[in-house]
Design a protein around this motif. Structure first.
Motif, PDB file in Angstrom:
ATOM      1  N   LYS A  68       5.077 -17.264 -14.315  1.00 53.89           N
ATOM      2  CA  LYS A  68       4.538 -16.200 -14.848  1.00 53.89           C
ATOM      3  C   LYS A  68       3.081 -16.013 -14.940  1.00 53.89           C
ATOM      4  O   LYS A  68       2.703 -14.893 -15.408  1.00 53.89           O
ATOM      5  N   ARG A  69       2.291 -16.773 -14.352  1.00 55.51           N
ATOM      6  CA  ARG A  69       0.903 -16.611 -14.313  1.00 55.51           C
ATOM      7  C   ARG A  69       0.503 -15.904 -12.867  1.00 55.51           C
ATOM      8  O   ARG A  69      -0.671 -15.847 -12.511  1.00 55.51           O
ATOM      9  N   LEU A  70       1.405 -15.703 -12.110  1.00 55.23           N
ATOM     10  CA  LEU A  70       0.843 -15.117 -10.890  1.00 55.23           C
ATOM     11  C   LEU A  70       0.921 -13.602 -11.199  1.00 55.23           C
ATOM     12  O   LEU A  70       1.786 -12.776 -11.653  1.00 55.23           O
ATOM     13  N   GLN A  71      -0.140 -12.810 -10.407  1.00 52.03           N
ATOM     14  CA  GLN A  71      -0.118 -11.503 -10.512  1.00 52.03           C
ATOM     15  C   GLN A  71      -0.318 -10.909  -9.050  1.00 52.03           C
ATOM     16  O   GLN A  71      -1.011 -11.398  -8.139  1.00 52.03           O
ATOM     17  N   ILE A  72       0.565  -9.995  -8.602  1.00 52.44           N
ATOM     18  CA  ILE A  72       0.543  -9.568  -7.042  1.00 52.44           C
ATOM     19  C   ILE A  72       0.487  -8.074  -7.035  1.00 52.44           C
ATOM     20  O   ILE A  72       0.598  -7.405  -7.758  1.00 52.44           O
ATOM     21  N   GLU A  73       0.061  -7.802  -5.701  1.00 54.86           N
ATOM     22  CA  GLU A  73       0.061  -6.663  -5.180  1.00 54.86           C
ATOM     23  C   GLU A  73       1.010  -6.126  -4.140  1.00 54.86           C
ATOM     24  O   GLU A  73       1.154  -7.282  -3.418  1.00 54.86           O
ATOM     25  N   VAL A  74       1.766  -5.302  -4.099  1.00 53.41           N
ATOM     26  CA  VAL A  74       2.672  -4.878  -3.323  1.00 53.41           C
ATOM     27  C   VAL A  74       2.140  -3.746  -2.572  1.00 53.41           C
ATOM     28  O   VAL A  74       1.766  -2.762  -2.773  1.00 53.41           O
ATOM     29  N   GLY A  75       1.783  -4.172  -1.343  1.00 55.34           N
ATOM     30  CA  GLY A  75       0.920  -3.235  -0.382  1.00 55.34           C
ATOM     31  C   GLY A  75       2.069  -2.676   0.867  1.00 55.34           C
ATOM     32  O   GLY A  75       2.648  -3.705   1.390  1.00 55.34           O
ATOM     33  N   ASN A  76       2.308  -1.334   1.053  1.00 55.27           N
ATOM     34  CA  ASN A  76       3.118  -1.121   1.968  1.00 55.27           C
ATOM     35  C   ASN A  76       2.468  -0.281   3.151  1.00 55.27           C
ATOM     36  O   ASN A  76       1.164   0.399   2.854  1.00 55.27           O
ATOM     37  N   ARG A  88       0.324   8.138   3.862  1.00 60.71           N
ATOM     38  CA  ARG A  88      -0.372   7.767   2.621  1.00 60.71           C
ATOM     39  C   ARG A  88       0.388   7.847   1.548  1.00 60.71           C
ATOM     40  O   ARG A  88       0.583   7.094   0.726  1.00 60.71           O
ATOM     41  N   ASN A  89       1.044   9.154   1.457  1.00 55.98           N
ATOM     42  CA  ASN A  89       2.146   9.650   0.306  1.00 55.98           C
ATOM     43  C   ASN A  89       3.312   8.735   0.381  1.00 55.98           C
ATOM     44  O   ASN A  89       4.026   8.014  -0.334  1.00 55.98           O
ATOM     45  N   LEU A  90       4.005   8.392   1.571  1.00 57.42           N
ATOM     46  CA  LEU A  90       5.161   7.720   1.704  1.00 57.42           C
ATOM     47  C   LEU A  90       4.795   6.390   1.320  1.00 57.42           C
ATOM     48  O   LEU A  90       5.837   5.557   0.681  1.00 57.42           O
ATOM     49  N   THR A  91       3.865   5.554   2.153  1.00 58.61           N
ATOM     50  CA  THR A  91       3.698   4.207   1.874  1.00 58.61           C
ATOM     51  C   THR A  91       3.273   3.939   0.281  1.00 58.61           C
ATOM     52  O   THR A  91       3.669   2.831  -0.343  1.00 58.61           O
ATOM     53  N   ALA A  92       2.568   4.940  -0.464  1.00 53.08           N
ATOM     54  CA  ALA A  92       2.558   4.709  -1.743  1.00 53.08           C
ATOM     55  C   ALA A  92       3.846   4.889  -2.716  1.00 53.08           C
ATOM     56  O   ALA A  92       4.046   4.094  -3.559  1.00 53.08           O
ATOM     57  N   LYS A  93       4.561   5.731  -2.342  1.00 52.20           N
ATOM     58  CA  LYS A  93       6.014   5.739  -3.024  1.00 52.20           C
ATOM     59  C   LYS A  93       6.915   4.776  -2.647  1.00 52.20           C
ATOM     60  O   LYS A  93       7.533   4.217  -3.482  1.00 52.20           O
ATOM     61  N   ARG A  94       6.634   3.970  -1.630  1.00 50.99           N
ATOM     62  CA  ARG A  94       7.464   2.748  -1.163  1.00 50.99           C
ATOM     63  C   ARG A  94       7.191   1.556  -1.903  1.00 50.99           C
ATOM     64  O   ARG A  94       7.861   0.902  -2.478  1.00 50.99           O
ATOM     65  N   ALA A  95       5.812   1.432  -2.024  1.00 49.03           N
ATOM     66  CA  ALA A  95       4.965   0.376  -2.710  1.00 49.03           C
ATOM     67  C   ALA A  95       5.611   0.531  -4.245  1.00 49.03           C
ATOM     68  O   ALA A  95       5.779  -0.500  -5.000  1.00 49.03           O
ATOM     69  N   ALA A  96       5.459   1.689  -4.822  1.00 52.99           N
ATOM     70  CA  ALA A  96       5.728   2.113  -5.995  1.00 52.99           C
ATOM     71  C   ALA A  96       7.363   1.633  -6.345  1.00 52.99           C
ATOM     72  O   ALA A  96       7.682   1.268  -7.335  1.00 52.99           O
ATOM     73  N   ALA A  97       8.328   2.001  -5.488  1.00 44.08           N
ATOM     74  CA  ALA A  97       9.601   1.831  -5.546  1.00 44.08           C
ATOM     75  C   ALA A  97       9.885   0.258  -5.496  1.00 44.08           C
ATOM     76  O   ALA A  97      10.802  -0.074  -6.331  1.00 44.08           O
ATOM     77  N   ILE A  98       9.263  -0.541  -4.822  1.00 42.45           N
ATOM     78  CA  ILE A  98       9.242  -1.823  -4.905  1.00 42.45           C
ATOM     79  C   ILE A  98       8.932  -2.677  -6.338  1.00 42.45           C
ATOM     80  O   ILE A  98       9.561  -3.216  -6.848  1.00 42.45           O
ATOM     81  N   VAL A  99       7.888  -2.023  -6.701  1.00 38.94           N
ATOM     82  CA  VAL A  99       7.400  -2.330  -7.958  1.00 38.94           C
ATOM     83  C   VAL A  99       8.358  -2.071  -9.247  1.00 38.94           C
ATOM     84  O   VAL A  99       8.582  -2.847 -10.057  1.00 38.94           O
TER      85      VAL A  99
END
Length: 150
Positions: A68-76, A88-99
């Motif tokens: 629980k002490r880890l903070q991560i970025e999901v980058g697509n 740009r639009n599609l990769t942002a939506k895909r990263a947000a879907a994973i989050v």
């Protein structure tokens, strides 16, 4: 504090003629800035995560809920084909879907960020073959912090 994404592919099937794949992530020695690359599969021209990617994401969820002490970025990331605006639009939506998926499984939203990189950080610049393009189409999970307090 150190952590590791030790990716282990386990294939098993005792009661079926079709093997199922699942993944587990275990602790060890990754630090801030460490990156795990994974091809998370989506529907064509879509940000809907395909079922084949859920075992990995479920293992990531278990790992993050345990650490629980880890903070991560999901980058697509996308390949270099297609317009920059579209990618740009599609990769942002895909990263947000994973989050969103990780949050739905109990990971604290404050420990996650989503970023769509489109083709701005290719693994293979000026890819020519389909295999090279595939390497550029990826999701990266980067450890931003190992000292997150909640």
């Amino acid at each position: 504090m150190k952590y590791l994404f030790a990716l282990i592919l386990l294939v098993s099937s005792l009661f079926s003629s079709h093997a199922q794949s699942f993944f587990t992530l275990q602790d060890s020695a990754f630090v801030k800035g460490a990156v795990l690359r994974k091809s998370i599969l989506f529907g064509y021209d879509s940000f809907s995560i395909l079922p084949e990617s859920l075992p990995f994401l479920d293992s990531l969820t278990v790992f993050l809920n345990k650490n629980k002490r880890l903070q991560i970025e999901v980058g697509n990331h996308s390949d270099e084909r297609g317009s920059a605006a579209y990618s740009r639009n599609l990769t942002a939506k895909r990263a947000a879907a994973i989050v969103a998926y990780l949050i739905s499984k109990g990971v604290d939203a404050n420990r996650l960020s989503a970023k769509g990189y489109n083709a701005s950080k290719p693994v293979i610049v000026h890819a020519k073959t389909e295999a090279e393009h595939q390497q550029n189409r990826r999701t990266e999970f980067m450890i931003l912090r190992t000292d997150y307090t909640y």
